[in-house]
Scaffold this active site. Structure first.
Site, PDB file in Angstrom:
ATOM      1  N   CYS A 141       0.877  -1.237  -0.159  1.00 36.95           N
ATOM      2  CA  CYS A 141      -0.174   0.048  -0.115  1.00 36.95           C
ATOM      3  C   CYS A 141       0.993   1.510   0.202  1.00 36.95           C
ATOM      4  CB  CYS A 141      -0.913  -0.086   1.206  1.00 36.95           C
ATOM      5  SG  CYS A 141      -1.965   1.395   1.276  1.00 36.95           S
ATOM      6  N   CYS A 183      -0.342   3.933   2.059  1.00 40.36           N
ATOM      7  CA  CYS A 183      -0.462   3.746   3.536  1.00 40.36           C
ATOM      8  C   CYS A 183       1.247   3.910   3.938  1.00 40.36           C
ATOM      9  CB  CYS A 183      -0.817   2.616   3.897  1.00 40.36           C
ATOM     10  SG  CYS A 183      -2.116   1.930   3.166  1.00 40.36           S
ATOM     11  N   ASP A 184       2.016   3.627   3.268  1.00 41.72           N
ATOM     12  CA  ASP A 184       3.495   3.364   3.664  1.00 41.72           C
ATOM     13  C   ASP A 184       4.345   4.388   3.005  1.00 41.72           C
ATOM     14  OD1 ASP A 184       2.455   1.717   5.639  1.00 41.72           O
ATOM     15  OD2 ASP A 184       2.776  -0.201   4.432  1.00 41.72           O
TER      16      ASP A 184
HETATM   17  C1  LIG Z   1      -0.068  -3.773   5.535  1.00 44.25           C
HETATM   18  C2  LIG Z   1      -0.790  -2.930   5.436  1.00 44.25           C
HETATM   19  C3  LIG Z   1      -0.777  -1.609   5.902  1.00 44.25           C
HETATM   20  C4  LIG Z   1      -1.972  -0.614   5.859  1.00 44.25           C
HETATM   21  N1  LIG Z   1      -1.853   0.352   6.434  1.00 44.25           N
HETATM   22  C5  LIG Z   1      -2.725   1.457   6.467  1.00 44.25           C
HETATM   23  C6  LIG Z   1      -2.702   2.758   6.830  1.00 44.25           C
HETATM   24  O1  LIG Z   1      -1.735   3.114   7.287  1.00 44.25           O
HETATM   25  N2  LIG Z   1      -3.711   3.632   6.676  1.00 44.25           N
HETATM   26  C7  LIG Z   1      -4.901   3.217   6.250  1.00 44.25           C
HETATM   27  O2  LIG Z   1      -6.020   3.805   6.203  1.00 44.25           O
HETATM   28  N3  LIG Z   1      -4.995   1.845   5.618  1.00 44.25           N
HETATM   29  C8  LIG Z   1      -4.108   0.981   5.716  1.00 44.25           C
HETATM   30  N4  LIG Z   1      -4.099  -0.104   5.014  1.00 44.25           N
HETATM   31  C9  LIG Z   1      -5.436  -0.533   4.529  1.00 44.25           C
HETATM   32  C10 LIG Z   1      -6.729  -0.908   5.599  1.00 44.25           C
HETATM   33  O3  LIG Z   1      -5.850  -2.007   6.388  1.00 44.25           O
HETATM   34  C11 LIG Z   1      -7.746  -1.387   4.880  1.00 44.25           C
HETATM   35  O4  LIG Z   1      -8.372  -0.378   3.909  1.00 44.25           O
HETATM   36  C12 LIG Z   1      -8.801  -1.685   5.773  1.00 44.25           C
HETATM   37  O5  LIG Z   1      -8.317  -2.530   6.832  1.00 44.25           O
HETATM   38  C13 LIG Z   1      -9.949  -2.324   5.242  1.00 44.25           C
HETATM   39  O6  LIG Z   1     -11.038  -2.237   6.542  1.00 44.25           O
HETATM   40  P1  LIG Z   1     -12.060  -3.334   6.251  1.00 44.25           P
HETATM   41  O7  LIG Z   1     -12.846  -3.294   7.419  1.00 44.25           O
HETATM   42  O8  LIG Z   1     -12.887  -3.381   4.945  1.00 44.25           O
HETATM   43  O9  LIG Z   1     -11.624  -5.051   6.138  1.00 44.25           O
HETATM   44  P2  LIG Z   1     -10.300  -5.768   6.705  1.00 44.25           P
HETATM   45  O10 LIG Z   1      -9.655  -4.757   7.467  1.00 44.25           O
HETATM   46  O11 LIG Z   1      -9.812  -6.275   5.714  1.00 44.25           O
HETATM   47  O12 LIG Z   1     -10.856  -6.750   7.779  1.00 44.25           O
HETATM   48  C14 LIG Z   1     -11.771  -7.681   7.176  1.00 44.25           C
HETATM   49  C15 LIG Z   1     -12.445  -8.616   8.313  1.00 44.25           C
HETATM   50  O13 LIG Z   1     -13.281  -9.415   7.835  1.00 44.25           O
HETATM   51  C16 LIG Z   1     -13.096 -10.798   8.577  1.00 44.25           C
HETATM   52  N5  LIG Z   1     -13.662 -11.985   7.682  1.00 44.25           N
HETATM   53  C17 LIG Z   1     -13.278 -12.262   6.149  1.00 44.25           C
HETATM   54  N6  LIG Z   1     -14.149 -13.131   5.679  1.00 44.25           N
HETATM   55  C18 LIG Z   1     -14.848 -13.578   6.922  1.00 44.25           C
HETATM   56  C19 LIG Z   1     -15.662 -14.631   7.137  1.00 44.25           C
HETATM   57  N7  LIG Z   1     -16.296 -15.419   6.031  1.00 44.25           N
HETATM   58  N8  LIG Z   1     -16.354 -14.468   8.203  1.00 44.25           N
HETATM   59  C20 LIG Z   1     -16.003 -13.882   9.227  1.00 44.25           C
HETATM   60  N9  LIG Z   1     -15.102 -12.949   9.266  1.00 44.25           N
HETATM   61  C21 LIG Z   1     -14.518 -12.696   7.903  1.00 44.25           C
HETATM   62  C22 LIG Z   1     -11.627 -10.808   8.673  1.00 44.25           C
HETATM   63  O14 LIG Z   1     -11.182 -11.615   9.800  1.00 44.25           O
HETATM   64  C23 LIG Z   1     -11.354  -9.402   9.199  1.00 44.25           C
HETATM   65  O15 LIG Z   1     -11.534  -9.138  10.386  1.00 44.25           O
HETATM   66  C24 LIG Z   1      -3.158  -0.966   5.220  1.00 44.25           C
HETATM   67  C25 LIG Z   1      -3.333  -2.351   4.800  1.00 44.25           C
HETATM   68  C26 LIG Z   1      -2.287  -3.423   4.755  1.00 44.25           C
HETATM   69  C27 LIG Z   1      -2.423  -4.837   4.389  1.00 44.25           C
END
Ligand SMILES: Cc1cc2nc3c(=O)[nH]c(=O)nc-3n(C[C@H](O)[C@H](O)[C@H](O)COP(=O)(O)OP(=O)(O)OC[C@H]3O[C@@H](n4cnc5c(N)ncnc54)[C@H](O)[C@@H]3O)c2cc1C
Length: 322
Positions: free
Chosen positions: A140, A143-144
């Protein structure tokens, strides 16, 4: 099939910023949300050390710490946060059926999908090593990228997102080397032209990563090879960015929900509504553009508000259009 079927007003699937924000709003609207965390409690941010762009943390915060705080905030309003993986859904009827760990059956008035997406990596041992160490591998740039200001980085990828990210990095870093596996970009002409015309981006076509080099703690370079000549060379770099796509965690919904060709859930524009009434989506599961914690949280809020209005309209026996 379980013996007892549980009835839930609002089921939230996923415990990233989208899921917990949806839970905070749903709980405060008396919807008694039940949230399943999945196999990655806290979501993608639990894999990163520093989050500096989420509002409200002037000194920054680690991803795991931030997600614990979001969980506590959701629990403060009595969200029922549970361990469990949703293995199957049936959205064919008026009541939405969800199975957890293949056995427990839940009947839901509303479902909020916040299952996120997973970044794809090359899968090299050296890449995974420095990714886990937080030592210079990232999927990302937004992000980084900031952590690599005035440094040299390498980015892998050939699509629109890779071009977008390379261009973003070029504004922060002294040099960006872009590795493209084929002899041309997959990106649109306009995006490819943008990186080609950026002075501090060097594009190496027909070039793949052999190894991410490092000192045991942080990345120091990348060993690449030309897949036509097999010639190898090392590129000095402190950051290694992988921009080869994301996989939304949406396979279990594909029988019922409209997905795009990559698997992102298609929402009604400007809302969190899906093609099924009472099923809403938030976060990265529907977002191939922004993919940020704050946008995931924002759409989590939208999903809870949309679900609350849907329930209120249903209870008042008003016909709601999808
Ligand atoms: C290494 C890294 C660094 C990042 N740094 C930043 C940053 O500094 N700032 C920023 O704004 N964004 C950052 N991001 C992006 C950010 O993490 C994502 O945009 C954000 O987490 C998305 O949130 P979400 O709630 O949609 O899903 P996610 O965070 O992807 O969470 C998905 C959830 O769904 C659950 N899940 C999936 N399938 C199932 C299922 N079948 N049953 C039950 N649970 C399930 C998983 O266990 C998880 O808890 C980063 C991403 C990465 C990978």
């Amino acid at each position: 099939m379980s013996d007892t079927i549980e009835k839930v007003k609002c089921l939230i699937i996923g415990s990233g910023p989208a899921g917990y924000t949806a839970a905070i709003y749903a709980a405060r609207a008396n919807m008694n949300p039940v949230l399943y965390q999945g196999t990655q409690p806290g979501g993608q941010l639990t894999t990163t050390n520093e989050v500096e762009n989420f509002p409200g943390y002037p000194e920054g915060v680690t991803g795991p710490e931030m997600m614990i705080e979001l969980q506590k905030q959701a629990e403060r309003f009595e969200t029922d946060v549970r361990n469990g993986w949703v293995t199957k859904v049936d959205f064919s009827g008026d009541v939405h059926k969800v199975w957890v760990n293949e056995t427990k059956e839940i009947h839901c008035d509303t479902v909020i999908i916040s299952t996120g997406a997973s970044a794809k990596y090359l899968g090299l041992d050296s890449e995974q090593k420095y990714l886990k160490l937080g030592g210079g591998v990232s999927a990302c740039a937004v992000c980084d990228g900031f952590f690599y200001r005035n440094q040299e980085v390498v980015i892998v990828g050939a699509g629109d997102s890779a071009c977008e990210e390379a261009h973003y990095l070029s504004k922060l870093c002294t040099k960006v080397t872009m590795l493209v596996r084929r002899d041309e970009f997959r990106a649109s002409k306009i995006m490819a032209a943008r990186v080609k015309n950026t002075e501090n981006i060097e594009i190496l076509f027909n070039t793949e990563t052999e190894e991410v080099l490092g000192d045991g703690q942080v990345v120091t370079g990348v060993r690449v090879f030309n897949n036509q000549t097999n010639e190898k060379h090392d590129i000095p770099a402190t950051g290694f960015f992988v921009a080869i796509g994301h996989k939304p965690n949406t396979d279990i919904f594909k029988e019922y929900l409209s997905l795009d060709e990559t698997g992102y859930i298609i929402n009604v524009p400007g809302t969190s509504k899906t093609n099924i009434e009472g099923v809403f989506v938030s976060g990265d599961a529907a977002d191939h553009v922004y993919r940020q914690a704050v946008t995931a949280a924002g759409t989590g809020c939208m999903a809870a508000l949309d679900a609350e209005r849907y329930l209120a309209a249903k209870e008042a026996n008003i016909e709601v259009s999808a």
